[in-house]
Design a protein around this motif. Structure first.
Motif, PDB file in Angstrom:
ATOM      1  N   ASP A 188       0.840  -1.202   0.000  1.00 40.86           N
ATOM      2  CA  ASP A 188       0.000   0.000   0.000  1.00 40.86           C
ATOM      3  C   ASP A 188       0.879   1.258   0.000  1.00 40.86           C
ATOM      4  N   GLU A 189       1.970   1.210   0.765  1.00 32.99           N
ATOM      5  CA  GLU A 189       2.878   2.354   0.823  1.00 32.99           C
ATOM      6  C   GLU A 189       3.666   2.510  -0.480  1.00 32.99           C
ATOM      7  N   VAL A 190       4.021   1.404  -1.108  1.00 32.62           N
ATOM      8  CA  VAL A 190       4.688   1.475  -2.416  1.00 32.62           C
ATOM      9  C   VAL A 190       3.729   2.091  -3.432  1.00 32.62           C
ATOM     10  N   LEU A 191       2.467   1.685  -3.388  1.00 28.95           N
ATOM     11  CA  LEU A 191       1.454   2.265  -4.264  1.00 28.95           C
ATOM     12  C   LEU A 191       1.392   3.780  -4.089  1.00 28.95           C
ATOM     13  N   GLN A 192       1.361   4.234  -2.859  1.00 32.17           N
ATOM     14  CA  GLN A 192       1.312   5.678  -2.607  1.00 32.17           C
ATOM     15  C   GLN A 192       2.557   6.368  -3.148  1.00 32.17           C
ATOM     16  N   HIS A 193       3.730   5.743  -2.986  1.00 30.98           N
ATOM     17  CA  HIS A 193       4.977   6.308  -3.521  1.00 30.98           C
ATOM     18  C   HIS A 193       4.888   6.441  -5.045  1.00 30.98           C
ATOM     19  N   ILE A 194       4.393   5.395  -5.704  1.00 27.18           N
ATOM     20  CA  ILE A 194       4.284   5.422  -7.169  1.00 27.18           C
ATOM     21  C   ILE A 194       3.369   6.557  -7.607  1.00 27.18           C
ATOM     22  N   ARG A 195       2.251   6.719  -6.934  1.00 29.22           N
ATOM     23  CA  ARG A 195       1.299   7.767  -7.315  1.00 29.22           C
ATOM     24  C   ARG A 195       1.833   9.167  -7.014  1.00 29.22           C
ATOM     25  N   ASP A 196       2.743   9.275  -6.058  1.00 25.53           N
ATOM     26  CA  ASP A 196       3.324  10.581  -5.714  1.00 25.53           C
ATOM     27  C   ASP A 196       4.466  10.983  -6.649  1.00 25.53           C
ATOM     28  N   GLU A 197       5.002  10.023  -7.383  1.00 28.92           N
ATOM     29  CA  GLU A 197       6.143  10.267  -8.263  1.00 28.92           C
ATOM     30  C   GLU A 197       5.675  10.556  -9.687  1.00 28.92           C
ATOM     31  N   PRO A 198       6.556  11.166 -10.518  1.00 30.72           N
ATOM     32  CA  PRO A 198       6.207  11.353 -11.931  1.00 30.72           C
ATOM     33  C   PRO A 198       6.067  10.000 -12.625  1.00 30.72           C
ATOM     34  N   GLY A 199       5.303   9.981 -13.668  1.00 26.12           N
ATOM     35  CA  GLY A 199       5.123   8.767 -14.443  1.00 26.12           C
ATOM     36  C   GLY A 199       3.646   8.429 -14.577  1.00 26.12           C
ATOM     37  N   ASP A 200       3.388   7.489 -15.436  1.00 25.01           N
ATOM     38  CA  ASP A 200       2.014   7.110 -15.743  1.00 25.01           C
ATOM     39  C   ASP A 200       1.894   5.599 -15.639  1.00 25.01           C
ATOM     40  N   MET A 245      -7.571   3.559  -2.220  1.00 28.42           N
ATOM     41  CA  MET A 245      -6.304   3.146  -2.822  1.00 28.42           C
ATOM     42  C   MET A 245      -6.335   3.418  -4.326  1.00 28.42           C
ATOM     43  N   ALA A 246      -5.239   3.913  -4.864  1.00 23.25           N
ATOM     44  CA  ALA A 246      -5.181   4.340  -6.265  1.00 23.25           C
ATOM     45  C   ALA A 246      -4.622   3.258  -7.192  1.00 23.25           C
ATOM     46  N   PHE A 247      -5.011   1.997  -6.983  1.00 20.09           N
ATOM     47  CA  PHE A 247      -4.604   0.931  -7.897  1.00 20.09           C
ATOM     48  C   PHE A 247      -5.549   0.895  -9.086  1.00 20.09           C
ATOM     49  N   ASP A 248      -5.122   0.197 -10.142  1.00 17.57           N
ATOM     50  CA  ASP A 248      -5.952   0.049 -11.335  1.00 17.57           C
ATOM     51  C   ASP A 248      -6.676  -1.292 -11.367  1.00 17.57           C
ATOM     52  N   GLU A 249      -6.052  -2.334 -10.852  1.00 22.12           N
ATOM     53  CA  GLU A 249      -6.645  -3.675 -10.809  1.00 22.12           C
ATOM     54  C   GLU A 249      -6.242  -4.344  -9.509  1.00 22.12           C
ATOM     55  N   TYR A 250      -7.042  -5.312  -9.091  1.00 24.34           N
ATOM     56  CA  TYR A 250      -6.795  -6.043  -7.848  1.00 24.34           C
ATOM     57  C   TYR A 250      -7.043  -7.512  -8.142  1.00 24.34           C
ATOM     58  N   ILE A 251      -5.992  -8.313  -8.097  1.00 27.97           N
ATOM     59  CA  ILE A 251      -6.071  -9.725  -8.432  1.00 27.97           C
ATOM     60  C   ILE A 251      -5.592 -10.539  -7.230  1.00 27.97           C
ATOM     61  N   ASP A 309      -7.265   8.623 -21.010  1.00 29.13           N
ATOM     62  CA  ASP A 309      -7.198   9.848 -20.223  1.00 29.13           C
ATOM     63  C   ASP A 309      -7.567   9.541 -18.771  1.00 29.13           C
ATOM     64  N   GLU A 310      -7.280  10.468 -17.885  1.00 31.59           N
ATOM     65  CA  GLU A 310      -7.440  10.242 -16.445  1.00 31.59           C
ATOM     66  C   GLU A 310      -8.889   9.972 -16.055  1.00 31.59           C
ATOM     67  N   ALA A 311      -9.851  10.610 -16.700  1.00 33.08           N
ATOM     68  CA  ALA A 311     -11.262  10.381 -16.356  1.00 33.08           C
ATOM     69  C   ALA A 311     -11.655   8.925 -16.635  1.00 33.08           C
ATOM     70  N   LEU A 312     -11.205   8.391 -17.757  1.00 34.59           N
ATOM     71  CA  LEU A 312     -11.521   7.004 -18.073  1.00 34.59           C
ATOM     72  C   LEU A 312     -10.795   6.049 -17.135  1.00 34.59           C
ATOM     73  N   ARG A 313      -9.569   6.354 -16.790  1.00 34.83           N
ATOM     74  CA  ARG A 313      -8.826   5.518 -15.830  1.00 34.83           C
ATOM     75  C   ARG A 313      -9.512   5.541 -14.467  1.00 34.83           C
ATOM     76  N   ARG A 314     -10.003   6.689 -14.057  1.00 29.65           N
ATOM     77  CA  ARG A 314     -10.735   6.793 -12.790  1.00 29.65           C
ATOM     78  C   ARG A 314     -11.999   5.932 -12.843  1.00 29.65           C
TER      79      ARG A 314
END
Length: 190
Positions: free
Chosen positions: A64-76, A94-100, A123-128
């Motif tokens: 969960d903390e790694v996820l937060q780090h990824i979302r706080d850093e540049p990149g897509d 949590m800002a994940f895209d998929e959960y398996i 785009d971000e709206a579709l990802r959301r």
């Protein structure tokens, strides 16, 4: 991801054999980086990572903390939680895209990576929208109806999704035939 290069996948898993197994399944189709703990994941993550597959519970800092780090850093980066932890209402923020849930076969793993790669082009709206529908479906699959109706997080997710759907419907309704023609024409050009 740059043209001509394999997409970069970061596998974060504290069980070394499992991490190495995931890496072996993905190697050849992707450039794979492996981290056996959260600290190594933070060190290996940069904006060249296209997809991250994270275990939630690890000794020390969590996925969960790694996820937060990824979302706080540049990149897509597309993020898939690949974990043995059943989803609960705490996933709402949590800002994940998929959960398996583990274990995952080669087909499930490559399907997950390909899905996440496709989403990075949206785009971000579709990802959301994808994130919200995924979380709602997970909770509906793993919680009883009484738990869902009592969950403020679940109700909030449904309200957010309804707002996105309403906004999209209003935007589509405002399009006239020239707008639709322009959109269709621009999508068909190379």
């Amino acid at each position: 991801m740059t043209d001509g290069e394999d997409p970069v996948v970061l596998v974060v898993e504290d069980e070394r054999d499992l991490a190495d197994s995931f890496a072996a399944l993905l190697d050849g189709d992707y450039s794979v980086r492996v981290a056996y703990d959260a600290r190594a994941a933070v060190d290996l993550y940069d904006e060249t990572v296209d997809v991250a597959l994270l275990d939630r519970h690890m000794p020390g800092p969590s996925g969960d903390e790694v996820l937060q780090h990824i979302r706080d850093e540049p990149g897509d980066c597309g993020v898939g939680m690949l974990t043995a932890v059943d989803p609960a209402p705490d996933i709402a923020d949590m800002a994940f895209d998929e959960y398996i849930l583990k274990p995952a076969s080669r087909n499930e793993l490559t399907s997950l990576v390909e899905s996440l790669l496709r989403r990075t082009t949206c785009d971000e709206a579709l990802r959301r929208h994808y994130r919200l529908t995924n979380k709602i479906a997970l909770l509906e699959e793993h919680l009883e109806p009484a738990e869902l109706s009592a969950s403020e997080e679940y109700q909030r997710l449904q309200a957010e999704l309804a707002d996105i759907d309403r906004t999209a419907s209003e935007a589509v309704a405002e399009l006239d035939s020239e707008d639709v023609g322009a959109i269709l024409h621009s999508d068909s050009e190379p």
